[in-house]
Motif scaffolding. Sequence first.
Motif: not given
Length: 314
Positions: A179-184, A275-289
């Motif tokens: 679940r962690a990998f897929q939700r990332t 985990g690093d990919l999740l960190n990147q998504a977190e740091h990007a914030g709304i820019d992940v869109l």
Amino acid sequence: MSGAAPPPNLDAAFADCTRLARRTGKNFYWSFLTLPADQRRDMGALYAFMRVTDDLGDDPDEPLDRRRWAIEDWRSRTEAALRGDSVDPSVAYLAAFMDVVRRRGIPVHLPLDVIDGVAADLAGPQAAPGEPRTFFETAAQRDDYCYHVAGAVGLCCLHVWGCEQLDGTAREPALACGRAFQRTNILRDLAEDAATGRVYLPAERLAQFGVEPADLLGNGLDEIRDGEAIRHRLERLLRCEVEEVRHEYDRAKPLFAHVSPHGRGVLHAMTRIYGDLLNQAEHAGIDVLRRRVRVPAWRKAAAVAGGFAERWRP
């Protein structure tokens, strides 16, 4: 003489699988490098089977009916191979994977569960590109999907790596890892999926934050409805998702106690990379869109180095 097809050349089949994994498994293949040669080869075959399965359901150049037929045909071929029928030598990826299933004792329902997960993507009415709709109503439906397309894959992996108590105390952390990998992946691909008409965040989660599926498209983000209000809602939604996914990674940690030393190495590498990919998504914030987040090659290399160290940890 018999008209039966000759048996496939397994060495050539495994080599084809390895080439496919190296070419397309940009996150997974790095982690395979921590494994000894025989397990690395088997993981290449497992990856190739899963890659082909996913591509059959996700080919944008094929009409929907054709993709549905292709995944049904693939399931029939896989079922026949799992029963022990001979494999068409032209389907090298399937031949190699069936050899892995037999030698590693992978339960036959797991690859079929993965195919069923991909088939679920093609079931029912399809949203038009640029007009996204939610794929799930509830978190439970999302988690069931995560089991089929990630959890079942992870359980197959654990049979290759060597894992104790797969039907006992190891099962829940293994499913949490999937679940962690897929939700990332879902977070990374939010805008890309929305552009094709798919939103893999549950409808109940979007409603919780007052977000519409179209808000996830990312195009013209500065001009979307309600201005700053919707931006704030999107930011809160993304923070909530990141926090939940981190909890899934925490739930997966007990899995390390159940896998072999080689398994610990590859699991460490995969967990670090995702985990690093999740960190990147977190740091990007709304820019992940707006942009697709990625893990730099040097960080993947560091994760692999950490995986080698994990193999020798007492």
